[in-house]
Design an enzyme around this catalytic site. Structure first.
Site, PDB file in Angstrom:
ATOM      1  N   HIS B 216       8.302   9.605  17.920  1.00  0.00           N
ATOM      2  CA  HIS B 216       7.694   8.284  17.845  1.00  0.00           C
ATOM      3  C   HIS B 216       8.133   7.483  16.626  1.00  0.00           C
ATOM      4  O   HIS B 216       7.771   6.321  16.495  1.00  0.00           O
ATOM      5  CB  HIS B 216       6.168   8.413  17.907  1.00  0.00           C
ATOM      6  CG  HIS B 216       5.681   8.651  19.301  1.00  0.00           C
ATOM      7  ND1 HIS B 216       4.372   8.568  19.676  1.00  0.00           N
ATOM      8  CD2 HIS B 216       6.354   8.970  20.441  1.00  0.00           C
ATOM      9  CE1 HIS B 216       4.245   8.830  20.972  1.00  0.00           C
ATOM     10  NE2 HIS B 216       5.441   9.084  21.451  1.00  0.00           N
ATOM     11  N   SER B 220      11.819   6.681  21.994  1.00  0.00           N
ATOM     12  CA  SER B 220      12.663   7.434  22.918  1.00  0.00           C
ATOM     13  C   SER B 220      14.070   6.859  22.978  1.00  0.00           C
ATOM     14  O   SER B 220      14.263   5.648  22.881  1.00  0.00           O
ATOM     15  CB  SER B 220      12.069   7.387  24.326  1.00  0.00           C
ATOM     16  OG  SER B 220      10.929   8.185  24.391  1.00  0.00           O
ATOM     17  N   LYS B 244       4.054   7.190  35.885  1.00  0.00           N
ATOM     18  CA  LYS B 244       5.350   7.752  36.277  1.00  0.00           C
ATOM     19  C   LYS B 244       5.407   9.246  35.951  1.00  0.00           C
ATOM     20  O   LYS B 244       5.848  10.059  36.770  1.00  0.00           O
ATOM     21  CB  LYS B 244       6.461   7.007  35.535  1.00  0.00           C
ATOM     22  CG  LYS B 244       7.849   7.315  36.038  1.00  0.00           C
ATOM     23  CD  LYS B 244       8.876   6.438  35.336  1.00  0.00           C
ATOM     24  CE  LYS B 244      10.273   6.771  35.838  1.00  0.00           C
ATOM     25  NZ  LYS B 244      11.288   5.926  35.200  1.00  0.00           N
ATOM     26  N   ASP B 245       4.918   9.605  34.753  1.00  0.00           N
ATOM     27  CA  ASP B 245       4.880  11.018  34.371  1.00  0.00           C
ATOM     28  C   ASP B 245       3.946  11.800  35.291  1.00  0.00           C
ATOM     29  O   ASP B 245       4.259  12.930  35.680  1.00  0.00           O
ATOM     30  CB  ASP B 245       4.404  11.166  32.916  1.00  0.00           C
ATOM     31  CG  ASP B 245       5.532  10.883  31.923  1.00  0.00           C
ATOM     32  OD1 ASP B 245       6.660  10.594  32.383  1.00  0.00           O
ATOM     33  OD2 ASP B 245       5.291  10.954  30.704  1.00  0.00           O
ATOM     34  N   GLU B 288      15.154  38.431  32.356  1.00  0.00           N
ATOM     35  CA  GLU B 288      14.716  37.344  33.220  1.00  0.00           C
ATOM     36  C   GLU B 288      15.828  36.312  33.358  1.00  0.00           C
ATOM     37  O   GLU B 288      16.678  36.180  32.472  1.00  0.00           O
ATOM     38  CB  GLU B 288      13.467  36.688  32.622  1.00  0.00           C
ATOM     39  CG  GLU B 288      12.228  37.547  32.738  1.00  0.00           C
ATOM     40  CD  GLU B 288      11.644  37.500  34.130  1.00  0.00           C
ATOM     41  OE1 GLU B 288      12.159  38.216  35.008  1.00  0.00           O
ATOM     42  OE2 GLU B 288      10.684  36.747  34.352  1.00  0.00           O
TER      43      GLU B 288
END
Lengths: 289, 425, 177
Positions: B216, B220, B244-245, B288
């Site tokens: 921040h 972004s 949107k997220d 894994e």
């Protein structure tokens, strides 16, 4: 799309490399044939009568050597299982002697089995089990249907993700039980060991456990069993039973999964249109994603 | 986390509280009015997806810990007890086990997005390095989590991975003994792994706070790779990016549920349903899937110490990436030559993952070496040199122009799942 | 920044969409919370282990208190003496904090056997037997006093020691649960 093309190319290259590398292996493991299972797929459910038959095979044959430590008698009457009644479960449990104690005098004692008890092991400990079986420990059956598999090469392991093929373990167990053969294909089998087409290394310590007609199935109205009393049928039935024993919540899991995914798709649709509405507020909006 | 806030609560109580602890203002400035570049595509939703996954893993994990027993004699059966007897235990465990994989799917997309759009470049170097730290903590957490069911893969995975440290000259053996709390992997090892497995996610959460804080400060990055200049370039975080997220999280959840409910053991190993046995190693031992590329790098190097160094180096090198990439242009969208090398890098990572699941013999080893070479060359040779020679496309004058001038990144979402390095051994 | 030309009908549709999405989200969250709550309840294993237990009374001598467990809970089995029964029966029920006659706390014809839960109804400590002003139980934690029928007589405990569900399966054998 560029991304797709490149990934497809990478996949092809790796597949090619895999093919070449595979060819270097001298002997290949036999791939177990696939069977139809009632519990496969997104709506899979156990066939109760099959589980009951499989349980009979386990109880009369396998249980002589193989423990199933995590199975409690009560499980046999629980939802999503073979569906025995509470009375049947109680009656079955009471035929077993369970070691309990110590009592107030400090002695261990035997009492009648209760539904909450676990299936008693045929041997007091692992060493005794191995000693009684020529040094080979018969594996516990609690989760064996999930503990066994066979290799799935490219691209099949990717295909399995979409087709939900998850029955590798039961297919392997069925194949193993049917995989005994007198023709050893040139493999030298030591005394006290046996040839099996599907066992890794082909030499197994367990003698052929099942024979046609060995386990008597419940007879129908016509005095005959509803299914053939053959090794093939026994193998499938006991495999299905082992799958249930390994994953007793399978039915509930698949049901819940369907509900969850169906609901999430609706929610996603709603959110998609909400998102579109909100983004449409922008004055200079064009065709932004 | 963007510092000063002009937020004034409506109620008197709110104002009283806010003047003493301005937490609502912090949330308001960081997640409500925060100006985000308006051209973010769906790859940028993976930050939110990761935050969701971290919370999901912590919640299911805390609950599982109420039923799990960290003791070598009881651990395996306690996990099966969760699967059989605990109410919804099967669901919580499968969500947690598959959640780890989903976490890595999301983080690999998130990292790949950062690599493609140059999100590591000035002024976001610290943000990027904090991300690498989170990635390392995630790997440690996932590794220790996989040990807890105390199956064969748990035990032998723990043995192999802790033995990596024995490669260090002089102190290696001592370090390994201290890691184990004994002379082999045993009860003390399991117990401390459980303790650390519970601790590390909260450390991850702490570093995530720093990560968001560092994000921040400059705000972004975006697909155009140019900084926001005017208000026309941005949209408030809420409601535009929250909705949107949320949409992206729910789509990701559908993918997650497919695994957790329908193919819950697909990403695991059958051998881990066999209780740990220190006397027998499984014939084919692999980690894994999310560790496979690094495992392939480890095995590609024939020397023990160098192999371990190469493996750790393959992650450590990410820390230096902001200074290795010499390009003045941030976004890969305007670097045609870079795009080729980038997608080869992604494909290379996927192939490395596939190779990591194969036995270390014959052609596999040669292929692993080739891929390892490219992996390092990408960072050490290609990115430093490319910026000096490549011809880039002209950048748009502003983010608003990037959005309105072209049809832009509308199709970016379609490829998001395909780009995840999703392989299985 | 809604367009001026937007009609009222569109407004309604939009509002409905937002409400539907919010409601669906709330339902999703609520259903996701349920497993986390449900897992706190006793699991199938614990419930099954709570099956009735049988206890042979033969070795319990007169005046003796034996402790046993059912569902993980402590239970006192007290073989009462004649005097103890007498004082318990003769107590004025109306004067009690939790009025209960001795006869409803034992099985008919088996008044020498008192079976009660062994945790103080105040805050769960285990009272000491044959102690206190009424020679029943005395809780060492906060001084609650119970009589030979397990009834609260003094101290902070609000109710009598509860009687667990049990029955006589034979003359000298009880089944608890």
């Amino acid at each position: 799309m560029k991304t797709f093309k490149l990934i497809a190319a990478a996949a092809l290259v790796s597949g090619f490399l895999g093919g070449v590398a595979q060819a270097q292996h001298a002997h290949e493991l036999a791939i177990p044939p696939r069977n139809e299972w009632s519990f496969a797929g997104p709506f899979g459910k156990f066939d109760k009568t099959q589980l009951q038959r499989g349980f009979k095979v386990y109880k009369e044959v396998c249980a002589n050597c193989h423990s199933i430590n995590l199975l409690a008698f009560r499980n046999l009457g629980e939802a999503g299982g073979p569906g025995f009644s509470q009375g049947q479960v109680k009656a079955l449990a009471s035929t077993f002697k369970i070691k309990d104690g110590p009592n107030d005098a400090g002695d261990m004692f035997e009492r009648e089995g209760r539904p909450a008890d676990r299936w008693p092991s045929p041997f007091p400990n692992k060493q005794a089990a191995a000693a009684a079986n020529g040094g080979a420990l018969p594996p516990d059956f609690s989760v064996i249907a999930k503990a066994r598999t066979y290799p799935r090469d490219f691209p099949w392991f990717l295909v399995d993700m979409f087709t939900q093929y998850q029955e590798h373990g039961v297919d392997y167990i069925t194949a193993l039980l049917l995989g005994y053969s007198d023709d050893t294909h040139g493999v030298e089998v030591p005394a006290g060991k046996y040839y099996n087409t599907y066992f890794p290394g082909n030499i197994i310590s367990m003698p052929k456990p099942l024979n046609d007609g060995q386990v008597e199935y419940i007879k129908g109205a016509d005095g005959r069993s509803q299914v053939p009393e053959t090794v093939e049928q026994y193998s499938k039935d006991v495999s299905a039973f082992l799958m249930w024993a390994a994953e007793p919540q399978l039915e509930k899991r698949k049901e819940t999964g369907f509900k969850a995914i169906a609901f999430l798709i609706v929610l996603a649709g709603l959110l998609y249109f909400t998102k579109k509405k909100i983004w449409a507020r922008i004055e200079d909006h064009h065709s932004q994603a | 986390m963007s510092g000063h806030s002009t937020y004034v609560p409506k109620s008197a109580i709110g104002r009283w509280f806010e003047s003493r602890l301005p937490i609502m203002g912090l949330i308001h400035s960081s997640f409500v009015v925060f100006p985000n570049p308006r051209n973010l595509n769906y790859y940028w939703t993976f930050g939110g997806i990761l935050a969701f996954m971290l919370v999901s893993q912590i919640l299911t994990g805390v609950v599982l810990a109420m039923h799990y027993v960290a003791n070598v004699d009881l651990a395996f059966n306690s996990v099966e007890h969760i699967m059989r007897d605990v109410n919804y235990g099967w669901m919580l465990r499968y969500l947690h086990a598959n959640g780890a994989s989903m976490f890595f799917v999301a983080v690999y997309v998130h990292i790949a997005r950062g690599l493609y759009y140059g999100s590591y470049k000035e002024p976001r170097e610290v943000l990027w390095i904090l991300g690498v730290i989170i990635f390392l903590l995630m790997m440690a957490t996932a590794f220790m989590g996989y040990v807890l069911p105390w199956g064969q893969m748990s035990f032998w995975g723990a043995t192999v991975i802790t033995n990596l440290f024995s490669a260090l000259p002089g102190v290696g053996e001592t370090i390994v003994t201290y890691l184990w709390g004994g002379f082999s992997v045993g009860n003390p090892t399991l117990n401390r792994f459980f303790s650390l497995h519970y601790l590390l996610p909260f450390m991850i959460a702490g570093v995530v706070v720093l990560h968001v804080w560092a994000l921040h400060v400059p705000g972004s990055n975006n697909p155009a790779g140019i900084e926001k200049k005017t208000d026309k370039d941005t949209l408030p975080f809420h409601p535009y990016f929250t909705v949107k997220d949320a949409f992206a999280v729910v789509c990701f959840l559908i993918f997650f549920c497919w695994f957790a409910f329908y193919i819950p053991n697909y990403l695991g190993h059958a051998d881990n349903y066999i209780e740990a046995n220190p006397a027998v190693t499984p014939s084919h031992i692999v980690p894994e899937w999310y560790f496979l590329p690094f495992y392939a790098i480890l095995r590609a190097v024939p020397d023990k110490l160098l192999g371990v160094l190469a493996m750790f180096g393959s992650i450590a090198i990410l820390v230096f990436l902001p200074w290795l990439d010499s390009s003045k242009v941030r976004s890969g969208s305007y670097r045609p030559a870079f795009q080729v090398f980038f997608w080869v890098f992604v494909a290379n990572a996927i192939v490395l993952g596939w190779l990591g699941g194969k036995p270390p013999e014959g052609l596999y080893v040669h292929a692993s070496r080739l891929c390892t070479l490219y992996y390092f060359a990408y960072f050490i040779v290609i990115l430093p040199l490319l910026g000096k020679f490549e011809r880039t496309r002209p950048l748009p004058a502003s983010i608003a122009e990037a959005v309105l001038g072209t049809s832009g990144s509308a199709s970016a979402m379609a490829g998001s799942v395909a780009a995840s390095p999703n392989t299985k051994g | 920044m809604t367009d001026v030309a937007t009609t009222a009908a569109e407004h309604t549709r939009r509002d409905f969409l937002f409400i539907a999405t919010g409601a669906a989200g709330a339902v999703a969250a609520a259903s996701a919370i349920w497993p986390f709550v449900s897992q706190m309840a006793p699991d199938a294993d614990t419930i099954a282990a709570g099956a009735p237990v049988e206890f042979d009374l033969t070795p319990v001598a007169e005046g003796q208190i034996v402790k046993l467990f059912w569902r993980g809970k402590l239970i006192f089995v007290r073989h009462r003496t004649k005097t103890e029964i007498k004082t318990a029966v003769e107590t004025d029920v109306a004067s009690l904090r939790d009025p209960e006659a001795d006869s409803v706390r034992v099985k008919a014809g088996k008044s020498q056997w008192l079976v009660v839960y062994g945790n103080c109804t105040h805050l769960g400590c285990v009272p000491l037997g044959n102690d206190g002003a009424f020679n029943g139980w005395l809780c060492p934690c906060h001084g609650s006093v119970f009589d030979t029928s397990g009834r609260i007589r003094q101290g902070p405990a609000p109710t009598n020691l509860p009687v667990p569900p049990y029955e006589f399966v034979s003359d000298q054998k009880i089944r608890i649960g």
